[in-house]
Design a protein around this motif. Structure first.
Motif, PDB file in Angstrom:
ATOM      1  N   ALA A 125       0.826  -1.202   0.000  1.00  0.00           N
ATOM      2  CA  ALA A 125       0.000   0.000   0.000  1.00  0.00           C
ATOM      3  C   ALA A 125       0.859   1.251   0.000  1.00  0.00           C
ATOM      4  CB  ALA A 125      -0.917   0.006   1.224  1.00  0.00           C
ATOM      5  N   GLY A 126       0.503   2.203  -0.862  1.00  0.00           N
ATOM      6  CA  GLY A 126       1.266   3.445  -0.934  1.00  0.00           C
ATOM      7  C   GLY A 126       0.474   4.534  -1.618  1.00  0.00           C
ATOM      8  N   ALA A 127       1.181   5.582  -2.004  1.00  0.00           N
ATOM      9  CA  ALA A 127       0.532   6.704  -2.671  1.00  0.00           C
ATOM     10  C   ALA A 127       1.563   7.541  -3.400  1.00  0.00           C
ATOM     11  CB  ALA A 127      -0.225   7.576  -1.664  1.00  0.00           C
ATOM     12  N   LEU A 128       1.107   8.184  -4.440  1.00  0.00           N
ATOM     13  CA  LEU A 128       1.874   9.236  -5.104  1.00  0.00           C
ATOM     14  C   LEU A 128       1.424  10.540  -4.466  1.00  0.00           C
ATOM     15  CD1 LEU A 128       3.778  10.108  -7.456  1.00  0.00           C
ATOM     16  CD2 LEU A 128       1.723  10.344  -8.856  1.00  0.00           C
ATOM     17  N   LEU A 129       2.352  11.280  -3.864  1.00  0.00           N
ATOM     18  CA  LEU A 129       2.003  12.466  -3.087  1.00  0.00           C
ATOM     19  C   LEU A 129       2.628  13.716  -3.681  1.00  0.00           C
ATOM     20  CD1 LEU A 129       2.552  11.070   0.531  1.00  0.00           C
ATOM     21  CD2 LEU A 129       0.446  11.062  -0.828  1.00  0.00           C
ATOM     22  N   GLY A 130       1.897  14.807  -3.620  1.00  0.00           N
ATOM     23  CA  GLY A 130       2.432  16.092  -4.051  1.00  0.00           C
ATOM     24  C   GLY A 130       3.217  16.784  -2.971  1.00  0.00           C
ATOM     25  N   SER A 131       3.116  16.294  -1.738  1.00  0.00           N
ATOM     26  CA  SER A 131       3.854  16.871  -0.624  1.00  0.00           C
ATOM     27  C   SER A 131       3.994  15.838   0.480  1.00  0.00           C
ATOM     28  CB  SER A 131       3.126  18.107  -0.078  1.00  0.00           C
ATOM     29  OG  SER A 131       3.729  18.558   1.124  1.00  0.00           O
ATOM     30  N   VAL A 132       5.152  15.828   1.135  1.00  0.00           N
ATOM     31  CA  VAL A 132       5.370  14.981   2.308  1.00  0.00           C
ATOM     32  C   VAL A 132       5.712  15.852   3.522  1.00  0.00           C
ATOM     33  CG1 VAL A 132       6.056  12.949   0.996  1.00  0.00           C
ATOM     34  CG2 VAL A 132       7.792  14.635   1.643  1.00  0.00           C
ATOM     35  N   ALA A 133       5.405  17.137   3.432  1.00  0.00           N
ATOM     36  CA  ALA A 133       5.774  18.072   4.499  1.00  0.00           C
ATOM     37  C   ALA A 133       5.121  17.712   5.832  1.00  0.00           C
ATOM     38  CB  ALA A 133       5.386  19.495   4.099  1.00  0.00           C
ATOM     39  N   LYS A 134       3.899  17.164   5.794  1.00  0.00           N
ATOM     40  CA  LYS A 134       3.207  16.822   7.036  1.00  0.00           C
ATOM     41  C   LYS A 134       3.042  15.318   7.234  1.00  0.00           C
ATOM     42  CE  LYS A 134       0.513  21.123   7.020  1.00  0.00           C
ATOM     43  NZ  LYS A 134      -0.855  21.716   7.048  1.00  0.00           N
ATOM     44  N   GLN A 154       6.738  15.640  -6.593  1.00  0.00           N
ATOM     45  CA  GLN A 154       5.900  14.460  -6.403  1.00  0.00           C
ATOM     46  C   GLN A 154       6.757  13.345  -5.826  1.00  0.00           C
ATOM     47  OE1 GLN A 154       3.533  13.416  -9.795  1.00  0.00           O
ATOM     48  NE2 GLN A 154       2.547  15.431  -9.922  1.00  0.00           N
ATOM     49  N   PHE A 155       6.164  12.566  -4.918  1.00  0.00           N
ATOM     50  CA  PHE A 155       6.903  11.537  -4.210  1.00  0.00           C
ATOM     51  C   PHE A 155       6.154  10.211  -4.291  1.00  0.00           C
ATOM     52  CE2 PHE A 155       7.775  15.628  -2.358  1.00  0.00           C
ATOM     53  CZ  PHE A 155       9.149  15.629  -2.132  1.00  0.00           C
ATOM     54  N   ALA A 156       6.899   9.142  -4.551  1.00  0.00           N
ATOM     55  CA  ALA A 156       6.343   7.793  -4.505  1.00  0.00           C
ATOM     56  C   ALA A 156       6.598   7.246  -3.108  1.00  0.00           C
ATOM     57  CB  ALA A 156       7.008   6.910  -5.556  1.00  0.00           C
ATOM     58  N   VAL A 157       5.520   6.942  -2.404  1.00  0.00           N
ATOM     59  CA  VAL A 157       5.626   6.525  -1.002  1.00  0.00           C
ATOM     60  C   VAL A 157       4.968   5.164  -0.831  1.00  0.00           C
ATOM     61  CG1 VAL A 157       5.080   7.096   1.383  1.00  0.00           C
ATOM     62  CG2 VAL A 157       5.549   8.925  -0.257  1.00  0.00           C
ATOM     63  N   LEU A 158       5.680   4.266  -0.176  1.00  0.00           N
ATOM     64  CA  LEU A 158       5.119   2.972   0.202  1.00  0.00           C
ATOM     65  C   LEU A 158       5.036   2.944   1.721  1.00  0.00           C
ATOM     66  CD1 LEU A 158       4.239   0.268  -1.197  1.00  0.00           C
ATOM     67  CD2 LEU A 158       6.460  -0.647  -0.503  1.00  0.00           C
ATOM     68  N   ALA A 159       3.842   2.719   2.244  1.00  0.00           N
ATOM     69  CA  ALA A 159       3.647   2.690   3.700  1.00  0.00           C
ATOM     70  C   ALA A 159       3.632   1.278   4.262  1.00  0.00           C
ATOM     71  CB  ALA A 159       2.338   3.394   4.048  1.00  0.00           C
ATOM     72  N   ALA A 232      -1.902  12.986   4.829  1.00  0.00           N
ATOM     73  CA  ALA A 232      -1.567  14.371   5.204  1.00  0.00           C
ATOM     74  C   ALA A 232      -1.517  15.319   4.016  1.00  0.00           C
ATOM     75  CB  ALA A 232      -0.241  14.424   5.965  1.00  0.00           C
ATOM     76  N   THR A 233      -2.229  15.001   2.941  1.00  0.00           N
ATOM     77  CA  THR A 233      -2.349  15.896   1.795  1.00  0.00           C
ATOM     78  C   THR A 233      -3.490  15.409   0.905  1.00  0.00           C
ATOM     79  OG1 THR A 233      -1.241  16.842  -0.147  1.00  0.00           O
ATOM     80  CG2 THR A 233      -0.648  14.595   0.448  1.00  0.00           C
ATOM     81  N   ALA A 234      -4.168  16.363   0.272  1.00  0.00           N
ATOM     82  CA  ALA A 234      -5.209  16.010  -0.693  1.00  0.00           C
ATOM     83  C   ALA A 234      -4.624  15.815  -2.088  1.00  0.00           C
ATOM     84  CB  ALA A 234      -6.282  17.095  -0.729  1.00  0.00           C
ATOM     85  N   LYS A 235      -3.362  16.227  -2.281  1.00  0.00           N
ATOM     86  CA  LYS A 235      -2.685  16.048  -3.570  1.00  0.00           C
ATOM     87  C   LYS A 235      -2.060  14.658  -3.604  1.00  0.00           C
ATOM     88  CE  LYS A 235      -0.158  19.378  -5.097  1.00  0.00           C
ATOM     89  NZ  LYS A 235       0.899  20.414  -5.158  1.00  0.00           N
ATOM     90  N   LEU A 236      -2.858  13.685  -4.004  1.00  0.00           N
ATOM     91  CA  LEU A 236      -2.374  12.311  -3.970  1.00  0.00           C
ATOM     92  C   LEU A 236      -3.091  11.442  -4.979  1.00  0.00           C
ATOM     93  CD1 LEU A 236      -3.845  10.154  -1.086  1.00  0.00           C
ATOM     94  CD2 LEU A 236      -4.895  12.282  -1.835  1.00  0.00           C
ATOM     95  N   VAL A 237      -2.453  10.309  -5.274  1.00  0.00           N
ATOM     96  CA  VAL A 237      -3.079   9.183  -5.954  1.00  0.00           C
ATOM     97  C   VAL A 237      -2.725   7.966  -5.094  1.00  0.00           C
ATOM     98  CG1 VAL A 237      -3.282   7.804  -8.035  1.00  0.00           C
ATOM     99  CG2 VAL A 237      -2.777  10.246  -8.221  1.00  0.00           C
TER     100      VAL A 237
END
Length: 305
Positions: A125-134, A154-159, A232-237
């Motif tokens: 499970a992960g997301a493409l995020l426009g910000s990881v500041a929070k 943009q950041f590729a994040v795997l949680a 922690a952001t609405a800018k995501l996929v």
């Protein structure tokens, strides 16, 4: 009737992949249904299905969690399982669908409830995020925090299952990539990829990640309402890869040794009962120096393609 699988939000109920998969039950929160109504609905569910397995994610409001425990306590029943699963929202929805698929198999309610922990190990499970500041779900370095202030970042994040973060190069669209080993590590078994768009215009998940992970199918679903807060952001996929084949899910669960709960008597797999939360074996007396063994899921079986 199969064991009822319940959630606390309708957006955690994904479409059934076939006509055999039953729907999930939505348990309405206190703001939508009073206690008397919740007791009546739950009693009817138990009368119809025998047992109820409710997935309880950690982001639920305190009042909702308290309502679930109150209903179980007032009904004085051991036929309600409140299963705590810490996954992102879209991955939680996929796990719920897997439990729905297993609910029509010949597993007992106790095995279905404790299978949730086992199956969660096989969801990426992960997301493409426009910000990881929070973002506080995965470790974020100072450099990534600083880059978050760029409008095009943009950041590729795997949680889950292993935290991973990589900054994409390019514009974040079809040409964006997180080259080589920077790509989030994918599953080593056959999966389908599900994704949901927030306020981020990008096709990276379907165009880049899906081929890299060699998934067998890609499906888009609406974004769960709790996803922006979780990431922690609405800018995501948001995305999640999971095993879609019910026969493989069945083999995974069936291959784990079943035990009898020493407290409530139900069957279980793993090291904890899904209904009463009792451990498989009573803990050693304090001060003996004995240590409990590793989780029964530590060596979980490998899925077959």
């Amino acid at each position: 009737m199969p064991t009822a699988i319940a959630v606390t939000s309708a957006d955690l109920v994904l479409p059934a992949p076939d006509r055999h998969t039953p729907p999930a039950v939505v348990l309405h929160p206190p703001g939508q249904l009073d206690l008397a109504g919740a007791l009546a609905d739950t009693s009817a569910l138990l009368e119809r299905h025998g047992h109820l397995v409710a997935v309880v994610p950690p982001w639920l409001p305190t009042a909702t969690v308290r309502r679930l425990h109150t209903v179980r306590a007032i009904l004085e029943t051991d036929r309600i399982a409140l299963v705590d699963i810490d996954l992102p929202p879209l991955a939680t929805a996929l796990l719920v669908r897997q439990l729905r698929q297993l609910s029509v198999c010949d597993f007992s309610p106790g095995v279905i409830a404790s299978a949730a922990r086992l199956l969660s190990h096989y969801i990426h499970a992960g997301a493409l995020l426009g910000s990881v500041a929070k973002l506080d779900r995965v470790p974020v370095g100072l450099k990534a925090h600083a880059r978050s202030w760029s409008p095009s970042a943009q950041f590729a994040v795997l949680a889950h299952p292993t935290p991973h973060l990589a900054k994409l190069t390019g514009s974040g669209g079809r040409g964006a990539h997180a080259g080589g080993s920077a790509l989030p590590p994918g599953p080593a078994y056959a999966t389908h990829l599900t994704f949901a768009r927030g306020q981020l215009a990008s096709d990276w998940v379907a165009a880049e990640l899906a081929p890299a992970w060699r998934v067998q199918g890609v499906m888009e679903n609406p974004l769960p309402a709790d996803s922006p807060a979780w990431w922690a952001t609405a800018k995501l996929v948001e995305f999640a890869a999971a095993i879609p084949d019910p026969s493989v899910l069945y083999q995974l669960v069936a291959s784990v040794r079943r035990e009898e709960c020493h407290w409530c008597g139900l069957e279980l797999i793993g090291d904890r009962c899904g209904f009463c939360a009792a451990p498989l074996a009573a803990p050693p007396p304090a001060g003996t120096g004995e240590r409990t063994g590793p989780s029964a899921f530590a060596g979980a079986p490998r899925p077959r393609h």
